[in-house]
Write a protein that holds these residues in place. Structure first.
Motif, PDB file in Angstrom:
ATOM      1  N   ALA A 203       4.303   1.317   6.525  1.00  0.00           N
ATOM      2  CA  ALA A 203       4.736   1.050   8.160  1.00  0.00           C
ATOM      3  C   ALA A 203       4.158   0.462   9.806  1.00  0.00           C
ATOM      4  CB  ALA A 203       5.062   2.671   7.781  1.00  0.00           C
ATOM      5  N   GLY A 204       2.703   0.355   8.756  1.00  0.00           N
ATOM      6  CA  GLY A 204       1.630   0.254   9.878  1.00  0.00           C
ATOM      7  C   GLY A 204       1.217  -1.156  10.515  1.00  0.00           C
ATOM      8  N   ILE A 205       1.842  -2.099   9.416  1.00  0.00           N
ATOM      9  CA  ILE A 205       1.861  -3.489   9.084  1.00  0.00           C
ATOM     10  C   ILE A 205       2.775  -4.049  10.789  1.00  0.00           C
ATOM     11  CG2 ILE A 205       2.543  -5.451   8.426  1.00  0.00           C
ATOM     12  CD1 ILE A 205       2.009  -4.269   5.298  1.00  0.00           C
ATOM     13  N   PRO A 206       4.030  -3.610  11.331  1.00  0.00           N
ATOM     14  CA  PRO A 206       4.429  -4.301  12.491  1.00  0.00           C
ATOM     15  C   PRO A 206       3.502  -3.991  13.385  1.00  0.00           C
ATOM     16  CG  PRO A 206       6.215  -2.896  11.095  1.00  0.00           C
ATOM     17  CD  PRO A 206       5.051  -2.717  10.244  1.00  0.00           C
ATOM     18  N   PHE A 207       2.963  -2.590  13.065  1.00  0.00           N
ATOM     19  CA  PHE A 207       2.216  -2.552  14.945  1.00  0.00           C
ATOM     20  C   PHE A 207       0.583  -2.921  14.836  1.00  0.00           C
ATOM     21  CE2 PHE A 207       5.226   1.436  13.699  1.00  0.00           C
ATOM     22  CZ  PHE A 207       5.401   1.346  14.708  1.00  0.00           C
ATOM     23  N   GLY A 208       0.654  -3.642  13.754  1.00  0.00           N
ATOM     24  CA  GLY A 208      -1.248  -4.413  13.301  1.00  0.00           C
ATOM     25  C   GLY A 208      -1.868  -3.404  13.165  1.00  0.00           C
ATOM     26  N   LEU A 209      -1.106  -2.527  12.476  1.00  0.00           N
ATOM     27  CA  LEU A 209      -2.149  -1.055  11.961  1.00  0.00           C
ATOM     28  C   LEU A 209      -2.743  -1.199  10.388  1.00  0.00           C
ATOM     29  CD1 LEU A 209      -0.254   2.218  13.409  1.00  0.00           C
ATOM     30  CD2 LEU A 209      -2.527   1.045  14.301  1.00  0.00           C
ATOM     31  N   THR A 210      -2.060  -1.656   9.828  1.00  0.00           N
ATOM     32  CA  THR A 210      -2.507  -2.162   8.230  1.00  0.00           C
ATOM     33  C   THR A 210      -3.138  -3.783   8.349  1.00  0.00           C
ATOM     34  OG1 THR A 210      -1.635  -0.329   7.121  1.00  0.00           O
ATOM     35  CG2 THR A 210      -1.841  -1.669   6.123  1.00  0.00           C
ATOM     36  N   THR A 211      -3.854  -4.260   8.064  1.00  0.00           N
ATOM     37  CA  THR A 211      -4.115  -5.316   7.692  1.00  0.00           C
ATOM     38  C   THR A 211      -4.695  -6.168   6.458  1.00  0.00           C
ATOM     39  OG1 THR A 211      -5.471  -5.525   9.865  1.00  0.00           O
ATOM     40  CG2 THR A 211      -6.080  -7.361   8.408  1.00  0.00           C
ATOM     41  N   PHE A 212      -3.949  -6.919   5.940  1.00  0.00           N
ATOM     42  CA  PHE A 212      -4.063  -7.358   5.154  1.00  0.00           C
ATOM     43  C   PHE A 212      -4.414  -8.375   5.024  1.00  0.00           C
ATOM     44  CE2 PHE A 212      -2.038 -10.775   1.397  1.00  0.00           C
ATOM     45  CZ  PHE A 212      -2.013  -9.820   0.754  1.00  0.00           C
ATOM     46  N   ASN A 213      -5.966  -8.111   4.214  1.00  0.00           N
ATOM     47  CA  ASN A 213      -7.123  -8.334   3.626  1.00  0.00           C
ATOM     48  C   ASN A 213      -7.134  -9.743   3.026  1.00  0.00           C
ATOM     49  OD1 ASN A 213      -7.817  -7.448   6.258  1.00  0.00           O
ATOM     50  ND2 ASN A 213      -8.646  -5.755   4.716  1.00  0.00           N
ATOM     51  N   GLY A 214      -6.422  -9.835   2.359  1.00  0.00           N
ATOM     52  CA  GLY A 214      -5.914 -10.711   0.663  1.00  0.00           C
ATOM     53  C   GLY A 214      -5.782  -9.980  -0.449  1.00  0.00           C
ATOM     54  N   VAL A 215      -6.229 -11.145  -1.368  1.00  0.00           N
ATOM     55  CA  VAL A 215      -5.820 -10.000  -2.727  1.00  0.00           C
ATOM     56  C   VAL A 215      -7.313 -10.436  -3.627  1.00  0.00           C
ATOM     57  CG1 VAL A 215      -4.856  -9.883  -4.876  1.00  0.00           C
ATOM     58  CG2 VAL A 215      -3.412 -10.836  -2.620  1.00  0.00           C
TER      59      VAL A 215
END
Length: 430
Positions: A203-215
């Motif tokens: 849920a935080g992805i659209p707000f820029g609160l969750t950053t996907f750093n890769g795998v």
């Protein structure tokens, strides 16, 4: 697996144990980010500290699962790492290899008293009221950590703590996540805590609160810290106090965690003693020595294991799952660090509320019982130290019983811990 771990005997299944291991890992994986940063402040190579943290957590958790058959995970301990970096190395000017040597010596001392059965006797003779206070206090301690991670509680120069910005999207998501986890648990949804953490993070992805750093990424080299400890230097007369502090804080922190988690999991004996405590102590002591050899501060049992226990973990298989996940973390560091702190903070707050229930079993009709329990429970979050809370609780218990004319009810173990705690406070160790 059923024969070795006793899955059916404890009312669990392999699937439940795997889910529990995942829940524990998710709530404690922050250590692979936080601990290397603290070790770097002591001059230790941060990449090597990251690898040391993952390997120490993996082997320590595996030892706990195989030796003691407990769903308890191990990793470099918060608090002890800060003492190592900022007090010993930074404040006293002790070189970090010598400080690692002190950690190893304290772990060896820990191992010797565990083999001798001394520590098992020490913990099993702790009064039941203090054990309940310890369990609740660690719950409050977790609650404070969770509220901080959620952004609900912030530092305040005038009042020490204050209310965060409740209009902040991160805080709103964290609060909604806490309510979501509570609701899912109330409905009996399997893996509710894991689901809550994942949903909050997404849920935080659209707000820029969750950053996907890769795998995936290759782990750094362990060479800068592996076997770099200076044991002869740590045996110098000037480091006796440092070794003693590492040992005592390790003892009290691990005792508190074992008492709290076994009570929460329903694994404690009816008389309040902890079964297979000697084996758990061996796993803890070996983990402490291992951490020093690898290049990190003392490895301890983690109270975040309560998240896995709440998910249903009841055997050492949960700890083995955590061990495997920490080995994978060596290569999945970008993915592991994508889970934001406010998501795991909500889970910790929920677990804290559950652990606080232990106070209901305190004997509220006896002042000499409930007063030390409350002091223990309150001191942990307000001093931000499990060991300090336990120490103050033991001192209160012994003194109040003695003043009340009931000193005979205080065991030798309680007097010993109370005396050691007074000495620790006198030396200025938190």
């Amino acid at each position: 697996m059923d024969t070795f771990f006793g899955l059916r005997e404890r009312g669990t299944t392999p699937r439940t144990e795997v889910m529990a291991g995942l829940a524990t890992w998710l709530t404690m994986v922050y250590i692979v980010v936080v601990n290397p940063g603290i070790m770097a402040a002591a001059g230790i190579d941060q990449g090597a500290a990251f690898v040391a943290t993952c390997i120490a957590a993996a082997i320590g958790s595996a030892l706990m699962g195989l030796l003691a058959n407990y769903p308890i995970a191990l990793a470099p301990g918060m608090g002890l790492n800060a003492y190592f970096a900022f007090a010993v190395v930074g404040g006293m000017g002790i070189p970090w290899p010598v400080a690692l040597g002190a950690v190893f010596v304290s772990g060896l001392l820990f191992f010797l008293v565990s083999v001798a059965g001394f520590r098992e006797w020490l913990i099993n003779t702790i009064p039941f009221s203090l054990k309940l206070g310890i369990a609740a206090g660690i719950g409050f301690f977790l609650g404070l950590i969770g509220l901080q991670g959620m952004g609900v509680v912030v530092a305040n120069q005038a009042t020490l703590v204050g209310l965060g910005h409740l209009s902040d999207p991160k805080v709103i998501l964290a609060c909604l996540g806490f309510l979501l986890i509570a609701g899912l648990v109330a409905r009996g949804v399997p893996g509710a805590i894991i689901l809550g953490i994942i949903i909050i993070a997404l849920a935080g992805i659209p707000f820029g609160l969750t950053t996907f750093n890769g795998v995936v990424s290759l782990p750094p080299s362990l060479a800068p810290t592996f076997l770099q400890l200076d044991i002869p230097g740590a045996l110098g007369i000037g480091l006796v106090g440092i070794v003693f502090t590492f040992f005592l804080v390790d003892l009290l922190d691990n005792a508190g965690t074992l008492i709290a988690t076994t009570h929460r999991a329903g694994l404690m004996n009816p008389d309040g003693t902890v079964p297979r405590l000697g084996r758990a102590m061996l796993a803890d002591s070996c983990g402490a020595m291992l951490g020093a050899v690898l290049g990190t501060s003392t490895t301890v049992s983690y109270i975040e294991s309560a998240a896995g226990i709440q998910t249903g973990g009841r055997t050492g298989l949960t700890a083995l799952v955590v061990a495997g996940l920490f080995l994978l973390t060596l290569f999945l560091a970008p993915l592991a660090t994508s889970v934001p702190g406010y998501a795991t903070g909500a889970a910790l707050l929920f677990v804290a509320c559950l652990m606080a229930k232990s106070l209901r079993d305190v004997n509220w009709d006896d002042t000499t019982d409930y007063l030390p329990a409350i002091v223990t429970a309150l001191a942990m979050p307000f001093t931000f130290s499990i060991a300090t809370g336990i120490g103050l609780g033991f001192v209160t218990y012994a003194v109040v019983k003695a003043i009340a004319g009931r000193g005979r009810e205080v065991s030798g173990a309680v007097w010993l811990i109370a005396g050691l705690s007074v000495l620790k406070f006198a030396l200025g160790a938190g």
